[in-house]
Motif scaffolding. Sequence first.
Motif, PDB file in Angstrom:
ATOM      1  N   LYS A  84       1.043  -1.136  -0.088  1.00 11.37           N
ATOM      2  CA  LYS A  84      -0.161   0.418   0.295  1.00 11.37           C
ATOM      3  C   LYS A  84       0.308   1.673   0.085  1.00 11.37           C
ATOM      4  N   VAL A  85       0.812   2.730  -1.019  1.00 11.33           N
ATOM      5  CA  VAL A  85       1.662   3.006  -0.703  1.00 11.33           C
ATOM      6  C   VAL A  85       0.637   4.605  -0.982  1.00 11.33           C
ATOM      7  N   ASP A  86       1.463   5.561  -0.250  1.00 11.98           N
ATOM      8  CA  ASP A  86       0.493   6.786  -0.007  1.00 11.98           C
ATOM      9  C   ASP A  86       1.923   8.142  -0.057  1.00 11.98           C
ATOM     10  N   VAL A  87       0.726   8.633  -1.044  1.00 14.46           N
ATOM     11  CA  VAL A  87       2.531   9.341  -1.655  1.00 14.46           C
ATOM     12  C   VAL A  87       1.430  10.585  -1.086  1.00 14.46           C
ATOM     13  N   GLY A  88       1.999  11.153  -0.602  1.00 13.93           N
ATOM     14  CA  GLY A  88       1.561  13.090  -0.196  1.00 13.93           C
ATOM     15  C   GLY A  88       1.701  13.802  -0.853  1.00 13.93           C
ATOM     16  N   GLN A  89       0.824  14.718  -0.316  1.00  7.25           N
ATOM     17  CA  GLN A  89       0.385  15.842  -1.443  1.00  7.25           C
ATOM     18  C   GLN A  89       1.499  16.121  -1.822  1.00  7.25           C
ATOM     19  N   GLY A  90       1.773  16.917  -3.260  1.00  8.59           N
ATOM     20  CA  GLY A  90       3.116  17.864  -4.040  1.00  8.59           C
ATOM     21  C   GLY A  90       4.197  16.846  -3.111  1.00  8.59           C
ATOM     22  N   ALA A  91       4.547  15.647  -3.322  1.00 14.06           N
ATOM     23  CA  ALA A  91       5.063  14.346  -2.581  1.00 14.06           C
ATOM     24  C   ALA A  91       5.891  14.150  -4.338  1.00 14.06           C
ATOM     25  N   LYS A  92       7.080  13.175  -3.978  1.00 14.16           N
ATOM     26  CA  LYS A  92       7.644  12.459  -5.415  1.00 14.16           C
ATOM     27  C   LYS A  92       7.549  11.577  -4.835  1.00 14.16           C
TER      28      LYS A  92
END
Lengths: 245, 316
Positions: free
Chosen positions: B124-132
């Motif tokens: 499960k992958v959560d990429v936060g706001q504006g993250a790369k």
Amino acid sequence: MLRIKNIHLNFNGNPILKGINLQISKGEIHAILGVNGTGKSTLAYVLMGLEGYRTTSGRIIFGDEDITSLPLSDRARRGITLAWQEPARFEGLTVTEYLSLSQTKGGGSLSPAACLERVGLSPSVYLNRLVDQALSGGERKRIELASVLAMRPKLAILDEPDSGIDALSLDQVMEVIRSLAKEGSSVVLITHHEQVALIADRASSLCAGMILKTASPEEVARFFRNHCRECPHINRPEEELIENV
Amino acid sequence: MFDYSAEFEAIVSAYEQSGGDASVFSDKKSASLAVSGNKILASNSIPGVKIEGEETETGARARVIVEPGIQIASSVHLCFGVIPKEGLQEIFSEFEIGEGANVSFLAHCSFPNALRVRHLMEAKVDVGQGAKMTYSETHFHGQGGGTVVIPRTEVKVAAGGLFRNQFRLVTGSVGRLDLDLMAELGEKAVCDLEAKVYGKKKDKIRLKESIYLNGAWSRGLVKSRIVVSERAQSEVLGEIIGNGPHTRGHVDCLEIVQGNEAQAKAVPLLQVVDETAKLTHEAAIGSVDKKQVQTLMARGLTETEAVETVVRGLLR
């Protein structure tokens, strides 16, 4: 170097090449001048021996050898190569790798960087680029010419090397073709531009799969201007012209 | 008693064979995790990147937390694998990439001796706001063709975030690969998925990659390059759903079939829900492009060399 004797090619029963005769000497640039659809590229493919382009009749003599029945790779191993009008693109293959393949297999001595410089492309910019869709048409054409240089062929068949090349770079491309010949390669230069044909030693006018005239490039350019450029019946030469062949 | 040292050496050797740089596992400046079977052999967190690992009966649980705003210059290295001929490895992993962070992962999965091995991965992958986040996974398999690889990944990319996944399995014979990745994108988020697989022997390859363009102006690309030879079979499903306004998506699938017994199938699926979404696809299945082969042959390569050159480039 190259003798083409009365070659014919039919596709599905339709004659495309109709008795082509040509002789090209070592180090000679021979222009094939004709409008679209006259059979120029077909002639190039026949000379290179591409699959599906085997002559219906006639012979192709390269050096002292009859190569009419030889396949593409055998002709390439004898020093014949072709630069396509619209060269193929390769995902994942760098310019360095592409030029090195030509150099290794052809036995040429110019490094990939030197070949790029000769065609006016900066090695620092292009050596690590991929030969893929990201190159413009003009860039890809110049890399194709660089790969011909890297191979140092005995016979280079260049199918419209000027198409897609900007006006500023055209002189450089023409200079590369001249240098190929000076270094001993024979060149079949296929074009529909009279000005480009003028760099040749001799030229032939092709119409409807027939050579109508072979002479100095100036004479053939004049013939082309008078009879072909504004021809009212493209690819159907007047009987009078055919008879003069 | 389990010999951690010998196991570590074996997995590191396999890691190197798959193209990894094994020195990263002793470099305390790099975040890393190495799991062989169900044993965690190395785990290293660095400031800003926390790696929590826990052994289970059949594999391991891993949690990777990247703090907001952290910019990681060197990649986080992950190594999974099974060294014996038989075995099971189940990996459950979670990735939390904090807002504005920028991180890349280099993962290597090695199964050099597999005859009856199952490697199951649920991520499960959560990429936060504006993250790369870039995740590059390379597989290394022996010639046994005895691995079942089933990765399942769910990705959420928040507004303005970017997720890039590169999956590569071109060495050895896998056996069976069944990959399923699904990504949901927020506003102006970007997702690039690229898979390169070389199927050999009796390999069965199935890839399903889906991107849900939920947020306005989000963009997605599903790109696959598959070569199947001998009796291998492949099926590629590339799916993009344009739910949000002004979303853009493209499916690009190229499958090359070598020989009469290999088979390939491509199923691009595009669904426009919002009328301002624009989705496109291109799919090509067949033998190696004739013009490419003839171009190389005109430079003196044999037909076999020319085909190998084209395939090698495609899968690079």
